[in-house]
Enzyme design. Structure first.
Site, mmCIF file in Angstrom:
data_model
loop_
_atom_site.group_PDB
_atom_site.id
_atom_site.type_symbol
_atom_site.label_atom_id
_atom_site.label_comp_id
_atom_site.label_asym_id
_atom_site.label_seq_id
_atom_site.Cartn_x
_atom_site.Cartn_y
_atom_site.Cartn_z
ATOM 1 N N CYS A 114 42.591 -6.649 -1.834
ATOM 2 C CA CYS A 114 43.631 -6.542 -2.879
ATOM 3 C C CYS A 114 45.014 -6.394 -2.252
ATOM 4 O O CYS A 114 45.989 -6.942 -2.775
ATOM 5 C CB CYS A 114 43.322 -5.384 -3.814
ATOM 6 S SG CYS A 114 41.898 -5.720 -4.881
ATOM 7 N N ASN A 167 37.845 -3.160 -12.954
ATOM 8 C CA ASN A 167 36.860 -3.806 -12.079
ATOM 9 C C ASN A 167 35.712 -4.355 -12.912
ATOM 10 O O ASN A 167 35.301 -3.756 -13.911
ATOM 11 C CB ASN A 167 36.377 -2.862 -10.970
ATOM 12 C CG ASN A 167 35.813 -1.555 -11.453
ATOM 13 O OD1 ASN A 167 36.243 -1.003 -12.466
ATOM 14 N ND2 ASN A 167 34.845 -1.029 -10.726
ATOM 15 N N ILE A 168 35.221 -5.511 -12.477
ATOM 16 C CA ILE A 168 34.150 -6.213 -13.190
ATOM 17 C C ILE A 168 33.068 -6.543 -12.169
ATOM 18 O O ILE A 168 33.296 -7.347 -11.255
ATOM 19 C CB ILE A 168 34.681 -7.499 -13.863
ATOM 20 C CG1 ILE A 168 35.828 -7.160 -14.823
ATOM 21 C CG2 ILE A 168 33.544 -8.215 -14.600
ATOM 22 C CD1 ILE A 168 36.563 -8.368 -15.383
ATOM 23 N N GLU A 169 31.923 -5.879 -12.290
ATOM 24 C CA GLU A 169 30.860 -6.030 -11.299
ATOM 25 C C GLU A 169 29.846 -7.089 -11.721
ATOM 26 O O GLU A 169 29.884 -7.612 -12.835
ATOM 27 C CB GLU A 169 30.188 -4.666 -11.075
ATOM 28 C CG GLU A 169 31.185 -3.654 -10.523
ATOM 29 C CD GLU A 169 30.580 -2.340 -10.106
ATOM 30 O OE1 GLU A 169 29.430 -2.037 -10.505
ATOM 31 O OE2 GLU A 169 31.263 -1.599 -9.366
ATOM 32 N N CYS A 208 37.805 -6.607 -8.113
ATOM 33 C CA CYS A 208 38.514 -5.334 -8.248
ATOM 34 C C CYS A 208 39.520 -5.384 -9.403
ATOM 35 O O CYS A 208 40.035 -6.452 -9.760
ATOM 36 C CB CYS A 208 39.295 -5.024 -6.979
ATOM 37 S SG CYS A 208 38.283 -4.698 -5.532
ATOM 38 N N GLU A 238 42.604 -4.436 -9.472
ATOM 39 C CA GLU A 238 43.940 -4.904 -9.074
ATOM 40 C C GLU A 238 44.013 -6.423 -9.092
ATOM 41 O O GLU A 238 44.991 -7.020 -9.526
ATOM 42 C CB GLU A 238 44.282 -4.413 -7.662
ATOM 43 C CG GLU A 238 44.298 -2.901 -7.505
ATOM 44 C CD GLU A 238 42.932 -2.326 -7.110
ATOM 45 O OE1 GLU A 238 41.890 -2.809 -7.599
ATOM 46 O OE2 GLU A 238 42.932 -1.382 -6.307
ATOM 47 N N CYS A 255 41.720 -1.739 -1.982
ATOM 48 C CA CYS A 255 40.991 -2.254 -0.818
ATOM 49 C C CYS A 255 41.859 -3.266 -0.068
ATOM 50 O O CYS A 255 42.897 -3.725 -0.556
ATOM 51 C CB CYS A 255 39.672 -2.897 -1.258
ATOM 52 S SG CYS A 255 39.865 -4.532 -1.988
HETATM 53 N N1 THU Z 1 37.210 -1.443 -6.605
HETATM 54 C C1 THU Z 1 38.366 -1.778 -7.247
HETATM 55 O O1 THU Z 1 38.366 -2.107 -8.440
HETATM 56 N N2 THU Z 1 39.527 -1.732 -6.539
HETATM 57 C C2 THU Z 1 39.619 -1.429 -5.211
HETATM 58 O O2 THU Z 1 40.691 -1.548 -4.629
HETATM 59 C C3 THU Z 1 38.446 -0.953 -4.494
HETATM 60 C C4 THU Z 1 37.152 -1.041 -5.212
HETATM 61 C C5 THU Z 1 35.945 -1.512 -7.340
HETATM 62 C C6 THU Z 1 35.007 -2.581 -6.877
HETATM 63 C C7 THU Z 1 33.659 -2.037 -7.311
HETATM 64 O O3 THU Z 1 33.435 -2.414 -8.652
HETATM 65 C C8 THU Z 1 33.845 -0.525 -7.260
HETATM 66 O O4 THU Z 1 35.238 -0.287 -7.190
HETATM 67 C C9 THU Z 1 33.176 0.149 -6.078
HETATM 68 O O5 THU Z 1 33.542 -0.453 -4.892
#
Ligand code: THU
Length: 132
Positions: A94, A42-44, A53, A55, A91
């Site tokens: 995804c 994941n890259i925020e 996300c 995935e 989520c």
């Molecule tokens: N996140 C994912 O990488 N995959 C998911 O299916 C659900 C959430 C990440 C997004 C965000 O960076 C962190 O988890 C918290 O929501």
């Protein structure tokens, strides 16, 4: 490639998570039908909504490399710097992205390398949106 090896690749990808805002680190390892693996974390973003996300990073990296046929994905996630415990299901966004490229028998491996929980896309997304 065993399921355990794919989970370990997801764990390794998780180490590269950029998640300073949530503190929640996710890693994914996507296996193609030909046996190649594409990983993602994941890259925020400070603006939050551009966050992607793990995935989707894995899927978009694979698709942009020309891949279209996928067999399974390993996903691991949890609070950064804490060892993995509970499964981290993908989520809804995804799941919908997976449904664009995968049939219902596409496999998802959740949990940890020592405690793998296996699902199909049909299990976790029974009514995907389709343009028809
Ligand atoms: N996140 C994912 O990488 N995959 C998911 O299916 C659900 C959430 C990440 C997004 C965000 O960076 C962190 O988890 C918290 O929501």
């Amino acid at each position: 490639m065993t399921d355990r090896e794919l989970m370990i690749m997801a764990e390794d990808a998780r180490k590269r998570s950029y998640s300073p805002y949530s503190g929640f680190a996710v890693g994914a390892a996507l296996l193609t039908q030909e046996g190649k693996v594409y990983t993602g974390c994941n890259i925020e973003n400070a603006s939050f909504s551009p966050t992607c996300c793990a995935e989707r990073v894995a899927f978009f990296t694979a698709v942009s490399a020309g891949e279209r046929k996928f067999e399974k994905i390993a996903i691991v996630g949890g609070k950064a710097n804490v060892s993995l415990s509970a499964p981290c299901p993908p989520c809804g966004v995804c799941r919908q992205v997976m449904s664009e490229f995968c049939d219902g028998d596409f496999t998802l491996l959740l949990g940890t390398p020592d405690d793998i929980h296996s699902y199909t896309l049909a299990d976790i997304l029974p009514l995907s949106f389709e343009l028809k």
